[in-house]
Structure formats: C-alpha cells, structure tokens
Scaffold this active site. Structure first.
Site, PDB file in Angstrom:
ATOM      1  N   GLY A 241       0.817  -1.211   0.000  1.00 18.18           N
ATOM      2  CA  GLY A 241       0.000   0.000   0.000  1.00 18.18           C
ATOM      3  C   GLY A 241       0.842   1.248   0.000  1.00 18.18           C
ATOM      4  N   PRO A 243       2.582   4.859   1.165  1.00 12.88           N
ATOM      5  CA  PRO A 243       3.235   5.200   2.445  1.00 12.88           C
ATOM      6  C   PRO A 243       2.253   5.832   3.419  1.00 12.88           C
ATOM      7  CG  PRO A 243       4.521   6.012   0.574  1.00 12.88           C
ATOM      8  CD  PRO A 243       3.220   5.540   0.027  1.00 12.88           C
ATOM      9  N   THR A 245      -0.102   4.391   5.299  1.00 13.29           N
ATOM     10  CA  THR A 245      -1.448   3.822   5.425  1.00 13.29           C
ATOM     11  C   THR A 245      -1.581   2.878   6.615  1.00 13.29           C
ATOM     12  OG1 THR A 245      -0.780   2.183   3.769  1.00 13.29           O
ATOM     13  CG2 THR A 245      -2.079   4.051   3.004  1.00 13.29           C
ATOM     14  N   GLY A 246      -0.489   2.548   7.288  1.00 12.28           N
ATOM     15  CA  GLY A 246      -0.596   1.746   8.510  1.00 12.28           C
ATOM     16  C   GLY A 246      -0.080   0.332   8.382  1.00 12.28           C
ATOM     17  N   LYS A 247       0.825   0.065   7.444  1.00 11.52           N
ATOM     18  CA  LYS A 247       1.354  -1.299   7.293  1.00 11.52           C
ATOM     19  C   LYS A 247       2.193  -1.703   8.502  1.00 11.52           C
ATOM     20  CE  LYS A 247       3.334  -0.195   3.402  1.00 11.52           C
ATOM     21  NZ  LYS A 247       2.833   1.199   3.274  1.00 11.52           N
ATOM     22  N   HIS A 464      -6.163  35.204 -11.623  1.00  9.30           N
ATOM     23  CA  HIS A 464      -5.824  33.796 -11.914  1.00  9.30           C
ATOM     24  C   HIS A 464      -6.645  32.865 -11.010  1.00  9.30           C
ATOM     25  CE1 HIS A 464      -2.926  30.585 -13.170  1.00  9.30           C
ATOM     26  NE2 HIS A 464      -3.358  30.058 -12.045  1.00  9.30           N
ATOM     27  N   GLU A 465      -6.622  33.132  -9.696  1.00  8.53           N
ATOM     28  CA  GLU A 465      -7.355  32.270  -8.764  1.00  8.53           C
ATOM     29  C   GLU A 465      -8.859  32.422  -8.938  1.00  8.53           C
ATOM     30  OE1 GLU A 465      -5.861  30.035  -7.177  1.00  8.53           O
ATOM     31  OE2 GLU A 465      -3.837  30.752  -7.556  1.00  8.53           O
ATOM     32  N   HIS A 468      -9.953  30.148 -11.757  1.00 11.33           N
ATOM     33  CA  HIS A 468     -10.145  28.762 -11.308  1.00 11.33           C
ATOM     34  C   HIS A 468     -11.510  28.606 -10.638  1.00 11.33           C
ATOM     35  CE1 HIS A 468      -6.265  27.139 -12.273  1.00 11.33           C
ATOM     36  NE2 HIS A 468      -5.605  27.994 -11.515  1.00 11.33           N
ATOM     37  N   ASP A 539      -0.470  24.129 -12.977  1.00  9.77           N
ATOM     38  CA  ASP A 539      -1.714  23.774 -13.664  1.00  9.77           C
ATOM     39  C   ASP A 539      -1.415  23.026 -14.960  1.00  9.77           C
ATOM     40  OD1 ASP A 539      -3.045  25.176 -11.671  1.00  9.77           O
ATOM     41  OD2 ASP A 539      -2.992  27.053 -12.803  1.00  9.77           O
TER      42      ASP A 539
END
Length: 674
Positions: A241, A243, A245-247, A464-465, A468, A539
């Site tokens: 899985g 990095p 994620t709890g392995k 610009h923002e 979006h 972008d």
C-alpha cells in the site's frame, strides 16, 4: 515457592559481570609493576651517598666491590663484612621487598665524567694497595624494551578490534556484539514478556487488512482448528500500500496481540559492506525463529532486498543483494522449511519485487492496505483525537470530509499540527478552525504574509485564482470550491482549495471538466489582461499528465483507440531508451494530447468571457479580503446548480416518511372539505 525462585533468579542476575576492560587493566598493571620492580632491585630501598663520601669509604678500605653502570653514570657500592660492623654503616644494610637472585648494594650514587671517576678510583686503590673489586656493567631493562617493541602492534590491534566492534555492535543478543557475530541476525524479538502496548484496537479503519492479519494470529494460536480439515497454515503475507497507510502499525498490532515470539527488522538490516553477511543473517534469523516456533517474522521495507533480479547485472557476478534474496527464497520455501514460522512483510513498491518472492508458497497472501475512505478517516481521527484537549462542538465527520486522500500518518500529522497551532494562539482547547489551518499548512505550506509582491502581480494572481473558482463553479463534474486565497504559501503565490469527490472510477467528462477548471487560471489572465504568465506552471503540469494518462494509459482517446502502454508490473521488457509504439503513433499521441488540452482551454476562455463581469467582481472581492469562501461565490453567481450536498439533502427531505404522511393526510382533509 515461586516468589522465592524469582528472587533467587533476580539475585543471580544481579551478580557483577566481568568486563573485558577489567582484564585489559590488570594486564597493563602487571606490565607497569614489572617495569617498576625490574628498575628498582625488586622494590628494595638502597641508601644514597655522594662521590666525596664514597672516596672516604674507599680510602678507609670499607669497599669490597664497586659496580659502575656506564650508560646511567650510577655506581653501586658493596661494603665488606668488617665495614658493615662499624657504627657509621649500621644503616647501610638494605632489605628487598621481593626475593632477588642478585646481590643488593649498600650505597648508590651518581658520578660525573666516567673516565675521570675511573682514574681517580684506580689511583686510590693503587696508592692504598686495596683489594677492592672494580666492575663495569650496562643497565638493561628487558621488560621495558619489550614493551616499547610491542606497543605499536598492540595499538594497531586495539584500534582494529575497536573499529570492528563498533561496526558489529548490536549484531546479536550476545555480550558486546563481538566481531564473530557480524553475520548474526539483527532482528528485535517481541514476546509476551516484552512491553508492546499496540493492539488491534489501536488500528482504526483497515477492516479488511485487519481481518486478514487477525486470522494469521489465530493460525498460530489455534493451528488445530485449521489443520484438522487438512488445510495448511499460510507461510507468508505481504502488506502492500501507499506510504503512511498503517502497514507497520498492523505489524505492531500483531506483535502486541500474538502470544508467540515476533521478530521485527528492516530489509536494509541484511545488507552490509561485507560479502555474504546478508545471506548469513537470513539463515540466523530463520534459525532463531524455528527454535522458538511457532513464531512470526516481520520484514519492513522488503524491497531493499526483494527487488527483481535483473538481466543486466552491472555490479558483477557476486551481487550481495541477490545472494540475500536467494537465501530468503530458500528459507521461505525450500527443503528445510518449517510451517510454524510465518513471514509478514511490508512494502509500498510491490511492482519492483521479484516474481519468485511473490508466488504462492512464499507469500500466499497479498494484503492491500489502501488510503482510508471517509468512514475510515473518521475512525482514525477519533484515535488521534483522544490525547488532545478538543472543543466540545468539534465535528469529526466534518474533519473526515475535509481530508480526502489523506493517509493515517497524514491525519496524525493534522491532529498534532492543530494542537501546536492552538497552543501558539494561547487557546485552551483545539477547535475546528485550528484543524482547518493545520490542513492548509500541510497541503499548501506556511503562509508568507511578508513576501514582497507588487500590486500588478497581486492583481494578476487574484484574477488567476478567480478564474479557477469561476470555471469550477460553472462545470458539473469539477470539484466544489472550499476556499481561495492570494496569500503566498510555500512556493505558490495563491491557492484554491477544492473538495474532490471520492470516486472509484472516473469518466472522460469528469476528467475533462477537471482539466478545464485547472486551465481557468491562465484563461482568466488571457481574458482580462490579454496576456499570459508563468504562473500556470503547476496547472499545466497537472493537465498534461491527465491528458497523457487519458491517451496512453486509460484508452479514452477515439483516435488512438482502446490501447494502453502502461505496465502495472513495472518490469517492462522495453528499456528506458525504447518505446512500445512506432514514431507515427508517438506523433499521433502528442497531437491528441495537445488537442485535448487546447479544446479545454478554449472552453475555459468561453466560460470566462460569458461571465467576465462576475469574474471581475470576484477578483475585486479577493483583492480586498485576500481569502474568500464558498459563500462569497454564492452571492455573486447564485447557488451552484450541481451542488450534490444540497440536492441530496433536498432529496432526503422529500423522501422523509413523516412529511410524506403529513402531506397525504392534508390532501385527504382537503378532499373531505370539498
């Protein structure tokens, strides 16, 4: 009785252990003692005199023997028996602390020039006609010379042993990790005696993976339950899985829950600068595990030694990593394997592992530990919120929805960062705003309010923002907006936060809407200023990757067709210098990617041109407040027609059985009145 035995064992364990440094100290003390003794007549105290007094003793005939040491200019005087009876020599009788073979002098003194002293003594002996014996000798310190000869070799050997001990320290559980233990396993042993507090209760989410791992623990606790029907206990399970994620956390839970010995180590612990050490450590690891069977071995980051054995071996014929992998393959499923040892391994790069390692019989199960969904993120938040002093009205469901794509490690970081932000602001509890600030801090970076930016650049960033935000608001499948800011964060001059929908499959129209929204920033610059800038770098990178994935990976292009050039195994036969398609296909792919991006850019231009007045109004609000939220867009554009949260809430409201019953009852009453 049991307590008495335990006390006896504790007393035995408290006995002083002999350290090798004590032995070294004793040897050095012996050398120094011999040196002192050999240079001082066995520890005797010889009376000192002067040359003038000696000449008086010589003229009186009291000296039986004079011993002259040439190299030290020291003379030892031996008196006759008659002279020792005189009163002036009563203190000249020397006694040795240690028995010696050679005679001990009565007096000793130092003289000047040897030739003059010798001539003077001979003259007195000749004039007085004395029978004094005159001898010459050279002082030799055998032990001192031997020590000086051996000292360089002792230093070299000592430094070498020190370096080797440092290199092999901790190589095994033995005392000091001696040089001969460098091939021993470095695995850390956990058993019922060790203090491992992690259990399956501490692992939130990951229900499927947790169930698989719990079953492995159950195999070792109750093997007869499964073997009675003829089944075999699995030999290994591979946790795969992304990095964070709890392995490793799952493996810690196994160590805490299993009542069997648990050996934990990393894949890099096998690899050393010495040839053959990795294979030797694998052998020793499985030997220890078999001696304590039933047991579990956990190898974290197994890709350090489990990489596919390549066809082009540039490192030579004797590759240490491949030897280690070969030994691991043999131990897991060879002639001498033992079914009572289960191997757990974790990696986030399963695509690079060797096929022989992945086959059934070695790793029988591959447990995929994926990123948590909304429900699992809520459970993870509840675990990490326990130690925090949080506000009473904190909504955990809201936090889970605000963190899509976050792993368990990311959520732990969010909770810790929120607590630090609250402490920095002198708050007594961590509230909702602290968590939102923590998410912004992790995703976008630290705010840089003191960054120098010209008004013209600030205006360009605002439009610009706003571009979006406007395009994403107008498109159905674009992610709904959460917040837009023109305060510089990290390396960006502005940022927009969206709350993407968590999809398992993505359709072409959804990808195209996301690409169009991403190009809204550059399109806004073109519409308002009729100029473009370098501000759309991230972008363009995102859009190009999406378009290339549509054409070359997912087969969503009509011109290229239902083809994919993606190799999920990561072990493609094609090298980095060749492509799995012709030059004509490469040209077609490039043109198709360019056409897709250009089409969405033109689409964004049209949307913004049609809503230019609203875009300008939004940008002006953004310039004034620097940060705007969803409410600001609703005031300017009206309610978003594609808002799924409101449509679902309205749908639930319409389907409410109580309201439906009231409506029916009201209709019946109206009918009766008629």
């Amino acid at each position: 009785m049991a307590n008495d035995n335990n006390n006896n064992n504790k007393n035995l364990n408290k006995k002083p252990k002999i350290s090798p440094y004590w032995i070294y100290g004793i040897v050095i003390a012996i050398f120094l003692g011999i040196q002192i003794v050999s240079g001082g007549f066995g520890g005797s105290s010889v009376k000192r005199t002067s040359p003038a007094q000696f000449m008086e003793y010589l003229e009186d005939g009291d000296v039986a023997k004079l011993e002259i040491i040439r190299n030290t200019h020291v003379a030892n005087v031996f008196l006759s028996k008659e002279a020792l009876e005189k009163d002036k020599h009563k203190n000249a009788k020397s006694k040795s602390l240690i028995p010696t073979v050679s005679a001990i002098p009565n007096y000793t003194f130092e003289f000047g020039d040897l030739q003059n002293f010798e001539n003077e003594v001979n003259k007195v002996i000749g004039d007085k006609n004395l029978d004094t014996e005159l001898t010459f000798d050279t002082d030799q310190n055998v032990w001192g010379d031997l020590l000086l000869t051996l000292l360089p070799f002792v230093l070299i050997i000592g430094v070498w042993i020190f370096i080797m001990r440092r290199m092999s320290s901790g190589a095994s559980g033995g005392a000091g990790g001696q040089i001969f233990n460098i091939g021993k396993s470095r695995a850390k042993l956990f058993d019922e005696k060790s203090d491992t507090k992690t259990s399956f209760k501490d692992v939130a989410g990951l229900e499927g993976a947790k169930e698989e791992v719990q079953e492995i623990v159950d195999f070792l606790k109750n093997p007869e339950k499964y073997t009675s029907l003829g089944g075999k206990i699995p030999k290994g399970a591979l946790l795969v899985g992304p990095p964070g994620t709890g392995k490793t956390l799952l493996a810690k839970a196994v160590a805490g829950e299993a009542k069997v010995p648990f050996f934990s180590l990393s894949g890099s612990d096998f690899v050393e600068m010495f040839v053959g050490v990795g294979a030797s450590r694998v052998r020793d690891l499985f030997k220890q595990a078999k001696e304590k069977s039933p047991s579990i071995i956990f190898i974290d980051e197994i890709d350090a030694i489990g990489r596919a054995r390549g066809k082009n071996n540039f490192s030579g014929s004797n590759d240490e990593r491949e030897n280690t992998l070969n030994q691991l393959l043999t131990e897991m499923d060879g002639f001498g394997t033992n079914t009572n040892v289960i191997v757990l391994a974790a990696t986030n790069r399963a695509d690079v592992l060797d096929k022989a390692l992945m086959r059934a019989g070695r790793f029988d199960r591959q447990i995929f530990v994926d990123l948590p969904d909304v429900r699992e993120r809520k459970e993870i938040f509840e675990v990490h919120l326990k130690p925090l002093k949080k506000a009473d009205n904190l909504d955990v469901d809201f936090l889970a929805k605000q963190t899509p794509g976050f792993s368990g490690a990311d959520i732990a970081n969010v909770c810790n960062e929120a607590a630090l932000i609250a402490a920095r602001n002198n708050k007594k509890a961590v509230n909702k705003q602290d968590f939102l600030d923590a998410v912004d801090r992790i995703v976008g970076g630290l705010e840089k309010k003191n960054k120098i930016i010209t008004p013209e650049e600030k205006r360009a960033v605002a439009f610009h923002e706003a571009g979006h935000a406007t395009v994403s608001w107008m498109l159905e499948h674009a992610a709904p907006l959460v917040k837009v800011t023109i305060v510089p964060r990290g390396r960006s001059l502005g940022a927009a936060w969206y709350l993407p929908e968590e999809r398992l499959i993505v359709r072409p129209e959804q990808m195209l809407d996301e690409m169009c929204a991403a190009l809204g920033g550059r399109a806004a610059e073109k519409v308002i200023f009729d100029k473009i800038s370098t501000g759309a770098l991230s972008d363009l990178e995102k859009v190009t990757k999406q378009a290339r994935a549509m054409v070359t990976i997912y087969g969503l292009s009509d011109k290229v067709g239902n083809l994919t050039y993606y190799d999920s195994s990561g072990q493609s036969e094609y090298g980095g210098f060749t492509k799995p398609y012709s030059e004509q296909t490469a040209e077609l792919i490039d043109k198709e990617i360019s056409d897709i991006i250009e089409e969405q850019y033109q689409r964004a231009l049209k949307i913004l041109a049609d809503n230019k007045d609203k875009l300008t109004e939004l940008a002006e609000v953004l310039l004034e407040k620097e940060v705007i939220f969803k409410d600001n867009l609703e005031k300017i554009f009206g309610e978003r027609p594609f808002d799924k949260d409101k449509s679902e809430a309205q749908k639930e409201e319409n389907e409410d059985p109580v309201k439906e019953f009231d409506l029916k009852q009201k209709t019946q009453e109206d009918t009766v009145e008629e």
